[in-house]
Motif scaffolding. Structure first.
Motif, PDB file in Angstrom:
ATOM      1  N   THR A   1       6.619   1.388   3.830  1.00 20.24           N
ATOM      2  CA  THR A   1       6.695   2.832   3.886  1.00 20.24           C
ATOM      3  C   THR A   1       8.146   3.275   3.838  1.00 20.24           C
ATOM      4  O   THR A   1       9.050   2.452   3.992  1.00 20.24           O
TER       5      THR A   1
ATOM      6  N   SER B   1      10.324   8.681  -0.604  1.00 19.38           N
ATOM      7  CA  SER B   1      10.331   8.465  -2.043  1.00 19.38           C
ATOM      8  C   SER B   1      11.781   8.480  -2.536  1.00 19.38           C
ATOM      9  O   SER B   1      12.607   9.228  -2.040  1.00 19.38           O
TER      10      SER B   1
ATOM     11  N   ARG C   1       2.902   1.932  -7.955  1.00 23.33           N
ATOM     12  CA  ARG C   1       3.210   3.332  -8.225  1.00 23.33           C
ATOM     13  C   ARG C   1       2.068   4.018  -8.975  1.00 23.33           C
ATOM     14  O   ARG C   1       1.743   5.166  -8.706  1.00 23.33           O
TER      15      ARG C   1
ATOM     16  N   SER D   1      -0.381   5.180  -6.632  1.00 25.17           N
ATOM     17  CA  SER D   1       0.130   6.325  -5.876  1.00 25.17           C
ATOM     18  C   SER D   1      -0.027   7.606  -6.677  1.00 25.17           C
ATOM     19  O   SER D   1      -0.302   8.659  -6.128  1.00 25.17           O
TER      20      SER D   1
ATOM     21  N   THR E   1      -3.304   9.247  -6.644  1.00 22.51           N
ATOM     22  CA  THR E   1      -3.505   9.918  -5.367  1.00 22.51           C
ATOM     23  C   THR E   1      -3.062  11.365  -5.378  1.00 22.51           C
ATOM     24  O   THR E   1      -3.702  12.224  -4.805  1.00 22.51           O
ATOM     25  N   SER E   2      -1.944  11.625  -6.022  1.00 20.96           N
ATOM     26  CA  SER E   2      -1.375  12.960  -5.860  1.00 20.96           C
ATOM     27  C   SER E   2      -1.727  13.894  -7.017  1.00 20.96           C
ATOM     28  O   SER E   2      -1.297  15.023  -7.056  1.00 20.96           O
TER      29      SER E   2
ATOM     30  N   ARG F   1      -6.271   3.733  -1.429  1.00 21.51           N
ATOM     31  CA  ARG F   1      -5.406   2.800  -0.702  1.00 21.51           C
ATOM     32  C   ARG F   1      -5.738   1.406  -1.183  1.00 21.51           C
ATOM     33  O   ARG F   1      -6.882   1.083  -1.446  1.00 21.51           O
TER      34      ARG F   1
ATOM     35  N   ASP G   1       1.114   0.219   0.095  1.00 23.54           N
ATOM     36  CA  ASP G   1       2.073   1.316   0.089  1.00 23.54           C
ATOM     37  C   ASP G   1       1.450   2.484   0.871  1.00 23.54           C
ATOM     38  O   ASP G   1       0.271   2.476   1.180  1.00 23.54           O
ATOM     39  N   THR G   2       2.254   3.464   1.170  1.00 21.97           N
ATOM     40  CA  THR G   2       1.735   4.663   1.822  1.00 21.97           C
ATOM     41  C   THR G   2       1.986   5.841   0.904  1.00 21.97           C
ATOM     42  O   THR G   2       2.905   6.622   1.125  1.00 21.97           O
ATOM     43  N   PRO G   3       1.204   5.965  -0.171  1.00 18.60           N
ATOM     44  CA  PRO G   3       1.497   6.996  -1.164  1.00 18.60           C
ATOM     45  C   PRO G   3       1.475   8.398  -0.572  1.00 18.60           C
ATOM     46  O   PRO G   3       0.600   8.735   0.220  1.00 18.60           O
TER      47      PRO G   3
END
Ligand code: GDP
Ligand code: ZN
Length: 314
Positions: free
Chosen positions: A190, A193, A213, A216, A219-220, A229, A242-244
């Motif tokens: 973590t 960015s 990535r 990630s 996710t967004s 996850r 990772d903690t996107p």
């Protein structure tokens, strides 16, 4: 049969088993319990029943030895619908699990661009203390600044016996050390960015950073964010997750009164405070305040303590 949950997306879980990977859903009766948080998370070991079509059903989650979680953030849409909103961006009644059973937490910061925020480091250190999960700090982009300067900057953590390693994805410095530390373990990475997580992962295993990535980004994207996850396997054994999109970390289960127990330098002084319920903010005879005045406790760490205790989220 048992398997390890390596991916979670919208109620479907990919599990790694001795008969290969299976996509599973949860047995209905598990879903009937009142939901206070994620029922299954990456890193969970589960009992499952395989079905004929290479899928399976999760029957039971094996008791976790630890987990990293937070209060779930409220999406913008949900917030605008919620007329009772108190202005908080977090749903304090839903526990979002970032990972179950991690062997370690890896905090990746860069020495500059962006400048590290001690507040964020401290919040993760508090969780690692509470959950008793080993942690180390990676200070990346060490090619941009002298190592001595970086060491001075991170000295407060070194002094507290937290492991700090210095890396550069560009010069290669520290990468072997990082790789060895990740090997054969389940690690949650973590950090902000831009600190260089993608570059570091690519340098220790070609393509790995990009793979992480891409997930990630799923996710967004869009208004209805699907939270994906995933545990990514390392060639030599072990996994990284990772903690996107992690911009803030609202604690799930840490009460203000117990916080002093998760700052090692404060913990060892509380017995010397005059009052047993001392908050270490204003009381007479407070051993912690005295140590702050004497410069024994680092002012940045103390201000993190106060900010967390009195409710600011970062
Ligand atoms: P992430 O957002 O944490 O995944 O960060 P990236 O790996 O995408 O890196 C962000 C930026 O920092 C990119 O422009 C990288 O080229 C740069 N970067 C990454 N690692 C290093 C490093 O060790 N040294 C320097 N000077 N730049 C780096
Ligand atoms: Zn005190």
């Amino acid at each position: 049969m048992q398997g390890l949950v390596i991916r979670s997306q919208s109620g479907f879980y990919t599990i790694e088993t001795e008969i290969g990977q299976l996509i599973c859903h949860l047995r209905g009766k598990l879903q009937k319990e009142r939901i206070h948080g994620d029922l299954v998370a990456i890193g969970d070991w589960v009992d499952f029943t395989p079905l004929d079509d290479h899928t399976g059903v999760i029957e039971k989650i094996i008791t976790r030895k630890c987990m990293i979680s937070r209060s779930a953030p409220i999406s913008r849409k949900a917030k605008s619908d919620d007329t009772t909103s108190t202005g908080s961006d977090f749903n304090r009644s839903y526990q979002q699990i970032l990972i179950a059973n991690p062997d370690q937490l890896v905090l990746v910061f860069s020495i500059t661009k962006p400048t590290p925020r001690f507040g964020m480091i401290d919040r993760f250190l508090v969780i690692s203390e509470k959950q008793d999960v080993p942690v180390f700090i990676v200070v990346n982009k060490i090619d941009l600044i002298s190592k001595e300067l970086a060491e001075t900057y991170f000295a407060p953590y070194k002094d507290l016996d937290y492991d700090v390693i210095y890396t550069s994805a560009f010069s290669g410095q520290g990468l072997e050390d990082l790789m060895n530390r990740l090997q054969a373990k389940v690690s949650l990475l973590t950090g902000p960015s831009g600190a260089g997580k993608t570059s570091l992962l690519n340098s220790i295993q070609p393509g790995l950073g990009l793979e992480v990535r891409q997930v990630s980004h799923v996710t967004s994207k869009g208004r209805h964010t699907t939270v994906v996850r995933q545990l990514f396997p390392l060639d030599g054994g072990g996994y990284v997750a990772d903690t996107p999109g992690l911009k803030a970390l609202a604690f799930w289960d840490i009460k203000p009164e117990e916080l002093d127990g998760y700052f090692p330098e404060i913990r060892k002084l509380v017995a010397n405070c005059q009052f047993s319920d001392c908050s270490h903010s204003h009381e007479p005879g407070c051993a912690v305040l005295k140590a702050v005045q004497e410069g024994i406790i680092h002012p940045k760490r103390y201000s993190s303590y106060l900010r967390i205790r009195y409710g600011d989220v970062e």
